[in-house]
Design an enzyme around this catalytic site. Structure first.
Site, mmCIF file in Angstrom:
data_model
loop_
_atom_site.group_PDB
_atom_site.id
_atom_site.type_symbol
_atom_site.label_atom_id
_atom_site.label_comp_id
_atom_site.label_asym_id
_atom_site.label_seq_id
_atom_site.Cartn_x
_atom_site.Cartn_y
_atom_site.Cartn_z
ATOM 1 N N GLN A 121 0.838 -1.197 0.000
ATOM 2 C CA GLN A 121 0.000 0.000 0.000
ATOM 3 C C GLN A 121 0.875 1.249 0.000
ATOM 4 O O GLN A 121 1.701 1.438 0.896
ATOM 5 C CB GLN A 121 -0.896 -0.016 1.240
ATOM 6 C CG GLN A 121 -1.482 1.318 1.659
ATOM 7 C CD GLN A 121 -2.501 1.847 0.677
ATOM 8 O OE1 GLN A 121 -2.213 2.776 -0.048
ATOM 9 N NE2 GLN A 121 -3.680 1.255 0.670
ATOM 10 N N GLY A 147 -9.391 0.299 -1.073
ATOM 11 C CA GLY A 147 -10.413 0.408 -0.037
ATOM 12 C C GLY A 147 -9.917 0.132 1.371
ATOM 13 O O GLY A 147 -10.717 -0.203 2.251
ATOM 14 N N GLU A 148 -8.616 0.290 1.616
ATOM 15 C CA GLU A 148 -8.093 -0.024 2.949
ATOM 16 C C GLU A 148 -8.676 0.899 4.027
ATOM 17 O O GLU A 148 -8.886 0.480 5.167
ATOM 18 C CB GLU A 148 -6.565 0.048 2.975
ATOM 19 C CG GLU A 148 -5.991 -0.400 4.321
ATOM 20 C CD GLU A 148 -4.484 -0.587 4.321
ATOM 21 O OE1 GLU A 148 -3.881 -0.480 5.400
ATOM 22 O OE2 GLU A 148 -3.910 -0.826 3.235
ATOM 23 N N ASN A 153 -5.009 6.349 -4.438
ATOM 24 C CA ASN A 153 -4.449 7.383 -3.565
ATOM 25 C C ASN A 153 -4.472 8.750 -4.231
ATOM 26 O O ASN A 153 -4.733 9.765 -3.582
ATOM 27 C CB ASN A 153 -3.009 7.018 -3.171
ATOM 28 C CG ASN A 153 -2.969 6.056 -1.998
ATOM 29 O OD1 ASN A 153 -3.861 6.060 -1.151
ATOM 30 N ND2 ASN A 153 -1.962 5.220 -1.951
ATOM 31 N N ARG A 170 -7.645 10.597 -3.769
ATOM 32 C CA ARG A 170 -7.983 11.074 -2.437
ATOM 33 C C ARG A 170 -7.752 12.573 -2.354
ATOM 34 O O ARG A 170 -6.716 13.089 -2.744
ATOM 35 C CB ARG A 170 -7.127 10.381 -1.369
ATOM 36 C CG ARG A 170 -7.360 8.886 -1.247
ATOM 37 C CD ARG A 170 -8.736 8.584 -0.727
ATOM 38 N NE ARG A 170 -8.988 9.291 0.533
ATOM 39 C CZ ARG A 170 -10.174 9.586 0.993
ATOM 40 N NH1 ARG A 170 -11.242 9.277 0.293
ATOM 41 N NH2 ARG A 170 -10.312 10.197 2.150
#
Length: 289
Positions: free
Chosen positions: A47, A90-91, A125, A128
């Site tokens: 990640q 989706g962590e 990411n 975001r």
């Protein structure tokens, strides 16, 4: 990057993006959604995002308690255990669902390779809103160098302008200390952009922080410095395309690049900070020989 590694990404960037563009769809509306025990879902060990804002997670957990997990997580079967699912995207929802003490999660199972899994995680990411400018730029750089995407292709797929991507990539030319101040939100992206062409960005960045200078004040200061050191006639000869090319080359090499035109010819001047940078430059230049 070898042609073989590129061809392993068979789905292509557009198809990978399609799997992430389900923000407004409820789980039942997405074909192929499964509901699995939360203990059978594990995070992506690669990640790109290492820091998760705890207050934001708490807010998401509160929302999940009331509404459930609306957007399914994208997962793949764990390469070493087909009873376990590994998170591709989706962590944050997985972490918040644990805080909300959920027992099950909606997931979409995809057959991603290791390369595709990393690529999707980077793209997620970038999407975001709270991603800082340096990490966003580093994500673009990784997509370009590791997966062979061009600025134009990224701009089209991610809904960004090419200039936005190019301007952020230039921030990676800044010294590590300045980049760290941007990550820590001591400097804004606007401050950082103004520092890209500075001769000594670190002391100037310290001055910005100590005196709480606005972006406009820094831009004015840079114009004053340019006026004191540059000849107006030569500055006027350098058009926007040339300056953009300088920026693109600087972003690629992570070194300051100047193009000095003289008629049909000219000079390409690459400035390096130390012998380590010089060695890297030599490796880049000799790679195509």
């Amino acid at each position: 990057m070898s042609q073989g590694k590129r061809s392993s990404l068979g789905r292509g960037l557009s198809a990978l993006m399609a799997d992430l563009q389900t923000e407004d769809n409820a789980p039942a509306a997405k074909e192929g959604t499964l509901t699995v025990p939360i203990e059978q879902v594990t995070p992506n060990p690669d990640q790109p995002r290492r820091v998760f804002d705890q207050s934001a997670l708490a807010e998401l957990a509160d929302s999940i308690r009331h509404r459930g997990v609306i957007q399914p997580l994208i997962v793949r079967k764990h390469p070493d255990d087909d009873q376990i699912y590994q998170i591709v995207a989706g962590e944050r929802r997985w972490r918040a669902a644990q805080m909300a003490q959920l027992h099950e999660l909606p997931v979409l199972v995809r057959g991603f390779s290791d390369e595709e899994m990393l690529e999707v995680a980077i793209i997620e990411n970038i999407q975001r809103a709270d991603l800082n400018a340096i990490d966003e730029a580093a994500s673009y750089k990784q997509l370009m160098t590791r997966f062979g995407h061009t600025q134009d292709k990224l701009a089209e797929a991610l809904g960004k302008s090419r200039s936005h991507i190019a301007n952020l990539l230039r921030l990676l030319n800044l010294p590590d200390q300045v980049q760290e101040w941007v990550r820590d939100e001591k400097l804004s992206a606007g401050h950082a952009r103004a520092l890209v062409t500075a001769e000594n960005p670190v002391p100037l960045a310290r001055k910005i922080i100590d005196k709480d200078l606005s972006v406009r004040a820094v831009e004015a200061l840079m114009r004053e410095k340019d006026g004191a050191t540059a000849k107006p006639s030569k500055r006027a000869e350098k058009d926007a395309d040339t300056r953009a090319l300088e920026g693109d080359l600087s972003a690629t090499l992570k070194m300051k690049v100047q193009i000095k035109q003289a008629g049909e010819g000219g000079q390409l001047v690459i400035s390096y900070r130390d012998l380590e940078q010089l060695d890297k430059l030599c490796q880049v230049l000799s790679a195509g020989v």
